[in-house]
Design a protein around this motif. Sequence first.
Motif, PDB file in Angstrom:
ATOM      1  N   ARG A   1      11.783   4.734   1.022  1.00 28.18           N
ATOM      2  CA  ARG A   1      11.122   4.221  -0.238  1.00 28.18           C
ATOM      3  C   ARG A   1       9.845   4.812  -0.554  1.00 28.18           C
ATOM      4  O   ARG A   1       9.042   4.873   0.305  1.00 28.18           O
ATOM      5  N   ARG A   2       9.687   5.661  -1.640  1.00 29.33           N
ATOM      6  CA  ARG A   2       8.665   6.386  -2.086  1.00 29.33           C
ATOM      7  C   ARG A   2       8.265   7.347  -0.685  1.00 29.33           C
ATOM      8  O   ARG A   2       7.146   7.559  -0.435  1.00 29.33           O
ATOM      9  N   GLY A   3       9.402   7.721  -0.131  1.00 29.23           N
ATOM     10  CA  GLY A   3       9.088   8.905   0.878  1.00 29.23           C
ATOM     11  C   GLY A   3       8.716   8.333   2.108  1.00 29.23           C
ATOM     12  O   GLY A   3       8.474   9.085   3.212  1.00 29.23           O
ATOM     13  N   LYS A   4       8.574   6.973   2.367  1.00 29.79           N
ATOM     14  CA  LYS A   4       8.286   6.333   3.579  1.00 29.79           C
ATOM     15  C   LYS A   4       9.375   5.505   4.026  1.00 29.79           C
ATOM     16  O   LYS A   4      10.173   5.019   3.268  1.00 29.79           O
TER      17      LYS A   4
ATOM     18  N   LEU B   1      11.431  -5.144  -4.068  1.00 28.70           N
ATOM     19  CA  LEU B   1      12.084  -3.720  -3.133  1.00 28.70           C
ATOM     20  C   LEU B   1      12.188  -4.141  -1.931  1.00 28.70           C
ATOM     21  O   LEU B   1      13.135  -3.487  -1.351  1.00 28.70           O
ATOM     22  N   ILE B   2      11.344  -4.782  -1.246  1.00 29.10           N
ATOM     23  CA  ILE B   2      11.700  -5.057   0.337  1.00 29.10           C
ATOM     24  C   ILE B   2      13.006  -5.770   0.287  1.00 29.10           C
ATOM     25  O   ILE B   2      13.978  -5.131   1.376  1.00 29.10           O
ATOM     26  N   HIS B   3      13.329  -6.740  -0.099  1.00 24.66           N
ATOM     27  CA  HIS B   3      14.781  -7.517  -0.189  1.00 24.66           C
ATOM     28  C   HIS B   3      15.505  -6.461  -0.643  1.00 24.66           C
ATOM     29  O   HIS B   3      16.867  -6.283  -0.257  1.00 24.66           O
ATOM     30  N   ASP B   4      15.672  -5.793  -1.641  1.00 22.77           N
ATOM     31  CA  ASP B   4      16.572  -4.759  -1.977  1.00 22.77           C
ATOM     32  C   ASP B   4      17.125  -3.966  -1.365  1.00 22.77           C
ATOM     33  O   ASP B   4      18.016  -3.179  -1.133  1.00 22.77           O
ATOM     34  N   ASP B   5      15.937  -3.344  -0.407  1.00 28.81           N
ATOM     35  CA  ASP B   5      16.128  -2.153   0.453  1.00 28.81           C
ATOM     36  C   ASP B   5      16.793  -2.802   1.569  1.00 28.81           C
ATOM     37  O   ASP B   5      17.418  -1.694   2.345  1.00 28.81           O
ATOM     38  N   LEU B   6      17.053  -3.950   2.003  1.00 22.93           N
ATOM     39  CA  LEU B   6      17.815  -4.591   3.236  1.00 22.93           C
ATOM     40  C   LEU B   6      19.209  -4.020   3.458  1.00 22.93           C
ATOM     41  O   LEU B   6      19.861  -3.462   2.422  1.00 22.93           O
TER      42      LEU B   6
ATOM     43  N   LYS C   1       9.461  14.677  -5.782  1.00 29.36           N
ATOM     44  CA  LYS C   1       8.534  13.792  -6.747  1.00 29.36           C
ATOM     45  C   LYS C   1       8.970  12.357  -6.596  1.00 29.36           C
ATOM     46  O   LYS C   1       8.203  11.456  -6.610  1.00 29.36           O
ATOM     47  N   ILE C   2      10.467  12.023  -6.636  1.00 33.14           N
ATOM     48  CA  ILE C   2      10.837  10.559  -6.554  1.00 33.14           C
ATOM     49  C   ILE C   2      10.750   9.943  -5.322  1.00 33.14           C
ATOM     50  O   ILE C   2      10.580   8.748  -5.225  1.00 33.14           O
TER      51      ILE C   2
ATOM     52  N   GLN D   1       0.872  -1.438   0.191  1.00 34.10           N
ATOM     53  CA  GLN D   1       0.176   0.013  -0.017  1.00 34.10           C
ATOM     54  C   GLN D   1       0.651   1.207  -0.090  1.00 34.10           C
ATOM     55  O   GLN D   1       0.296   2.424   0.210  1.00 34.10           O
ATOM     56  N   ALA D   2       2.188   1.149  -0.241  1.00 35.47           N
ATOM     57  CA  ALA D   2       3.194   2.102  -0.253  1.00 35.47           C
ATOM     58  C   ALA D   2       3.009   3.064  -1.404  1.00 35.47           C
ATOM     59  O   ALA D   2       3.704   3.730  -1.672  1.00 35.47           O
ATOM     60  N   GLY D   3       2.093   2.819  -2.391  1.00 31.81           N
ATOM     61  CA  GLY D   3       1.904   3.527  -3.568  1.00 31.81           C
ATOM     62  C   GLY D   3       2.727   3.154  -4.652  1.00 31.81           C
ATOM     63  O   GLY D   3       3.066   1.843  -4.591  1.00 31.81           O
ATOM     64  N   GLY D   4       3.326   4.103  -5.543  1.00 29.50           N
ATOM     65  CA  GLY D   4       4.176   3.428  -6.565  1.00 29.50           C
ATOM     66  C   GLY D   4       3.116   3.632  -7.847  1.00 29.50           C
ATOM     67  O   GLY D   4       1.971   4.001  -7.747  1.00 29.50           O
ATOM     68  N   LYS D   5       3.980   3.359  -8.912  1.00 30.36           N
ATOM     69  CA  LYS D   5       3.209   3.659 -10.202  1.00 30.36           C
ATOM     70  C   LYS D   5       2.252   2.603 -10.750  1.00 30.36           C
ATOM     71  O   LYS D   5       1.514   2.660 -11.526  1.00 30.36           O
ATOM     72  N   ARG D   6       2.569   1.500 -10.123  1.00 28.11           N
ATOM     73  CA  ARG D   6       1.861   0.184 -10.407  1.00 28.11           C
ATOM     74  C   ARG D   6       1.788  -0.068 -11.997  1.00 28.11           C
ATOM     75  O   ARG D   6       1.062  -0.548 -12.572  1.00 28.11           O
TER      76      ARG D   6
END
Lengths: 292, 292
Positions: free
Chosen positions: B94-97, B80-85, B230-231, B40-45
Amino acid sequence: MKIQSLLRQYKTQIEQQLTAYIEPLQAPETIKEAMLYSLQAGGKRIRPLLLLATLHAFRKPMDIGISVACALEMIHTYSLIHDDLPSMDNDDLRRGKPTNHKVFGEANAILAGDALLTYAFQVIADDKNTSPDVKVRLISELAKAAGPEGMVGGQVADLEGEGKTISLQQLEYIHRHKTGKLLQYSIRAGAILGGATEQQLTLLTAFADYLGLAFQIRDDILDIEGEEQKIGKKIGSDVENDKSTYPALLTLDGAKRKLRDHMTEARTLLEQTEIDASLLHYICDLIETRDH
Amino acid sequence: MKIQSLLRQYKTQIEQQLTAYIEPLQAPETIKEAMLYSLQAGGKRIRPLLLLATLHAFRKPMDIGISVACALEMIHTYSLIHDDLPSMDNDDLRRGKPTNHKVFGEANAILAGDALLTYAFQVIADDKNTSPDVKVRLISELAKAAGPEGMVGGQVADLEGEGKTISLQQLEYIHRHKTGKLLQYSIRAGAILGGATEQQLTLLTAFADYLGLAFQIRDDILDIEGEEQKIGKKIGSDVENDKSTYPALLTLDGAKRKLRDHMTEARTLLEQTEIDASLLHYICDLIETRDH
């Protein structure tokens, strides 16, 4: 003995096929090495053996189950790699060898786990011996057994329970999910591929539930009574890590009694299926008395 | 405008359906929260939208693609979750959160990723609208696109390339795998569900290849020219982390030229498919000019 040599033959086949699935992959060498390292680290191969033994009980040839058997072992192996990570159990040794992240680094260990998990589904989907509707069922059940409602959910509950006193009910929730669901799937998958009736499937599912709990109780007992050299890791780690176990909740004798009771239930259910369950009975004996 | 409102409607549907897939799960609350947090963190989908836009081009209703679209977004989100570790890109935002592991801890973040990856396959397998043979093909292709021969392989190559000077060829290998394969799958899955001919599928696969590379070039350009707000993350991180990028290898102008060239190739291929590609053309424009 015939049963023993059949199981040995199954094990060899599984191990050869696991390697044969990884080697031709068009992927960076590092990830293939990391995947193979843990797949080839030995182990009892209990899940694929249970699948093939169930298939055998329905008098079906091994080759129709080998892909799902290997997929199961890939998923079990991924779960060990991730469980061993510093942020989880932080284990340096597994089956007497350095854990995956100790050899390949944490990032590659996470990715090797991800790769094994993902590839497992491809292995089933690409199986040439099974019809699409059976493959879809096997994939759906495997994902459910391994995912948030199964193994991953159990691991989360296990981590949340660390350092807390939990009830026997909570302990059974953890084991039913963390290890039980995938063990149960091994037997269900063999039965589905073997053409079991709905009644046989129900009986075998209940059998697998008792077997899975018994497996875990034996694990807890071995952490107290086992020999480090045979287990391949330090004993006493449950007490050290303040983990809830059957002996801690029931005493060592109580745990042994529960193991025997569960195995009796399991064997009774197995009799009722009216299949040629000699291999499964033999694996029951192994699980009840194993020393590693 | 009709196209914009249709895409907005798709996006709303995807986001509602993602939540609807997670909420009923019989799993510990922690893992459901961690899964939902990132979903639910948003993103462009962009991946599910590409799938639904391709399906639309074959004049097929959205509902036959929604499960695969959601599965795709689950797999993208797990990556994304694993890449951010910490052991990978070690990102806090990530996406401002705050990233998943910053909120739920590293162990739960790894498990939330594992859960999303596993559940994605179940979501496709359980789809009621699609025949078993199509589902098996979609599962096989998804596993291949996301696994060691696809996204995971690309991530391994990316990590290995860090701090090194790599060639344009190596850079394209990384992007074709790390992001390209899953983007390509989005379009192939839409085409397969839409009943594309083999020739249309070949054209759309080549289209998706150019689109995927263009997507990544735009990403690299935004890391230089974009606005942080924006990013949703810091710009200049590629230079800071000594990452190889298109602008670094080709100059900023050279990268912009390559982006234009790839988009021209993509649009030409799209014309040749002779489908009603208005939505796909619109998404091409978005990818070429996006500011986040």
